[in-house]
Design a protein around this motif. Structure first.
Motif, PDB file in Angstrom:
ATOM      1  N   VAL A  12      34.351  47.101  39.479  1.00 47.80           N
ATOM      2  CA  VAL A  12      35.745  46.838  39.860  1.00 47.80           C
ATOM      3  C   VAL A  12      36.113  45.360  39.818  1.00 47.80           C
ATOM      4  O   VAL A  12      37.260  45.010  40.073  1.00 47.80           O
ATOM      5  N   GLN A  13      35.160  44.486  39.488  1.00 47.30           N
ATOM      6  CA  GLN A  13      35.475  43.075  39.297  1.00 47.30           C
ATOM      7  C   GLN A  13      35.328  42.737  37.825  1.00 47.30           C
ATOM      8  O   GLN A  13      34.459  43.257  37.133  1.00 47.30           O
ATOM      9  N   GLY A  14      36.234  41.884  37.330  1.00 45.65           N
ATOM     10  CA  GLY A  14      36.195  41.498  35.925  1.00 45.65           C
ATOM     11  C   GLY A  14      36.819  42.518  34.993  1.00 45.65           C
ATOM     12  O   GLY A  14      36.653  42.431  33.778  1.00 45.65           O
ATOM     13  N   VAL A  15      37.516  43.509  35.547  1.00 52.60           N
ATOM     14  CA  VAL A  15      38.136  44.556  34.722  1.00 52.60           C
ATOM     15  C   VAL A  15      39.642  44.688  35.001  1.00 52.60           C
ATOM     16  O   VAL A  15      40.259  45.659  34.580  1.00 52.60           O
ATOM     17  N   GLY A  16      40.221  43.737  35.738  1.00 50.53           N
ATOM     18  CA  GLY A  16      41.652  43.779  36.022  1.00 50.53           C
ATOM     19  C   GLY A  16      42.042  44.664  37.185  1.00 50.53           C
ATOM     20  O   GLY A  16      43.215  45.006  37.335  1.00 50.53           O
ATOM     21  N   TYR A  17      41.079  45.031  38.010  1.00 51.59           N
ATOM     22  CA  TYR A  17      41.372  45.955  39.120  1.00 51.59           C
ATOM     23  C   TYR A  17      42.396  45.359  40.085  1.00 51.59           C
ATOM     24  O   TYR A  17      43.319  46.043  40.510  1.00 51.59           O
ATOM     25  N   ARG A  18      42.259  44.077  40.452  1.00 50.01           N
ATOM     26  CA  ARG A  18      43.201  43.474  41.405  1.00 50.01           C
ATOM     27  C   ARG A  18      44.623  43.431  40.843  1.00 50.01           C
ATOM     28  O   ARG A  18      45.576  43.785  41.543  1.00 50.01           O
TER      29      ARG A  18
END
Length: 91
Positions: A12-18
């Motif tokens: 979930v980090q580095g994939v545009g989740y935020r």
């Protein structure tokens, strides 16, 4: 109003989740925030109408296309003091 503190684990980090969650929250009229955690998870405070929070929680279980959600933990929370949905620094 319903408020939930959410922790999402997986890829979930580095994939545009935020950024994706910012869009989901705005589209559903939610207040709160989202941030990366040092352990590789994403944490968010979601606050709004019960149906809107439920819809965003359901979407969070899937995440954006490049993400892989392994677990989602949620707990009751207090509403944020300020309106709007923001990105916070990593904790």
């Amino acid at each position: 109003m319903k408020a939930r503190l959410v922790r999402v684990r997986g890829r979930v980090q580095g994939v545009g989740y935020r950024d994706w969650l910012l869009e989901q929250a705005a589209a559903n009229g939610l207040s709160g925030w989202v941030r990366n955690r040092a352990d590789g998870s994403v944490e968010a405070l979601l606050c709004g109408e019960e149906a809107a929070v439920r819809d965003v929680l359901s979407a969070c279980r899937r995440g954006p296309a490049p993400a892989r959600v392994d677990t989602l933990e949620e707990s009751f929370a207090e509403a944020p003091p300020e309106p709007g949905f923001t990105r916070r620094p990593t904790l």
